[in-house]
Design an enzyme around this catalytic site. Structure first.
Site, PDB file in Angstrom:
ATOM      1  CG  ASP A  11      -0.402  -0.262   2.500  1.00 16.39           C
ATOM      2  OD1 ASP A  11       0.825  -0.340   2.595  1.00 16.39           O
ATOM      3  OD2 ASP A  11      -1.161  -0.385   3.475  1.00 16.39           O
ATOM      4  CB  SER A  12       4.532   1.790  -0.322  1.00 14.15           C
ATOM      5  OG  SER A  12       4.747   0.768  -1.282  1.00 14.15           O
ATOM      6  CE  LYS A  36       3.922  -6.530   4.124  1.00 16.17           C
ATOM      7  NZ  LYS A  36       3.567  -5.568   5.221  1.00 16.17           N
ATOM      8  CD  GLU A  63       9.159  -0.322   6.251  1.00 13.07           C
ATOM      9  OE1 GLU A  63       9.207   0.780   5.655  1.00 13.07           O
ATOM     10  OE2 GLU A  63       8.121  -1.008   6.313  1.00 13.07           O
TER      11      GLU A  63
END
Length: 284
Positions: free
Chosen positions: A46-47, A114, A183
């Site tokens: 969704d970046s 995810k 991350e």
């Protein structure tokens, strides 16, 4: 044609120490480039709310957005393992998470989903896994927690914070997830996370630990240049190339140099003569 990587093979790759390549893409063109280049996994994150829609964070994306973008990616990369992110708000409860995860699997053509979070999401991860959906989760910098964190900030700066991340990773594995994302954390922390679990791990901005390394495709192409995360390496400067191409085109149009004969359609000479004759008769 190379066979598509399977989910059971992810753990085997971790066991053998093989390095995998993963890129985040959001539409058919870059997905096709990634597959042609031999990338192992494409992630539809969704970046893309930031890279393709121009939002300041990822929170605006919906399940419908993710389905449509993943469909496009599957058309571009049909033979590459595809992981899709569940957007913010789509897994707030176990029941909601299962409904949306199943929908993503059925309608998008992805191979796994995810979400984000660790021990606090245990029941949600377990519910999705128990529903038969291959699910991964996410530790470290969680973009869905951007306001809680006060921005996109590296996590795991202290030993205590690192231990919490490791505990979250263990909870993700215990809940039945097939993998997890690490991350924006120090290498020492991601290495400890990777060693603490037997499931597949992939890293973005977390050093060399993990079976797979992920970069955002638009970052590595140099296509998204609004800002550059510290961990993003640019392998091309497509934004500069694109701006120059648009500028060159505009110059040609304004100067009357485009379109020229080579870039225009022409009638057969005899048909052009007939048309001219008809128009002449009509004008008399």
């Amino acid at each position: 044609m190379r066979a598509k990587l399977t989910i059971p093979e992810l753990v085997e790759k971790k066991r053998t120490g093989e390095r995998l390549v993963m890129v985040a893409v959001g539409e058919v063109l870059t997905a096709s480039w990634a597959e042609r280049a031999g990338v192992d996994i494409v992630g539809v994150g969704d970046s893309l709310g930031m890279t393709l829609y121009g939002h300041e964070n990822t929170l605006a994306m919906t399940v419908e957005h993710m389905i449509e973008h993943t469909r496009a990616v599957r058309r571009g990369a049909p033979n590459t393992l595809c992981l899709v992110s569940m957007p913010y708000g789509s897994y707030a409860t176990p029941e909601m998470a299962v409904t949306n995860a199943v929908r993503l699997m059925k309608e998008s053509g992805c191979d796994a989903v995810k979400l984000q979070g660790g021990r606090e999401r245990f029941d949600i991860i377990k519910a999705v896994a128990d529903a038969g959906v291959p699910v991964m989760s996410h530790v470290g910098l969680l973009p869905h927690y951007v306001h809680k964190f006060g921005g996109f900030k590296m996590q795991g700066r202290t030993a205590e914070a690192a231990l919490e991340i490791i505990d979250n990773a263990r909870a993700i594995e215990e809940a039945g997830a097939i993998g997890l994302e690490m991350e924006a954390m120090p290498y020492e922390v991601s290495k400890a996370v990777d060693e603490a679990v037997d499931i597949f791990t992939f890293s973005i901005g977390a050093g060399a630990a993990g079976t797979a390394q992920m970069l955002n495709g638009y970052d590595l192409l140099g296509a998204f240049d609004m800002f550059k995360p510290k961990f993003a390496k640019r392998y091309a400067n497509m934004a500069d190339i694109a701006v120059q191409a648009f500028s060159d085109c505009a110059g040609d149009v304004r100067a009357g140099a485009f379109p020229d004969e080579d870039h225009s359609y022409q009638m057969k000479p005899e048909e052009a003569e007939r048309l001219a004759a008809i128009l002449k008769e009509d004008g008399e």
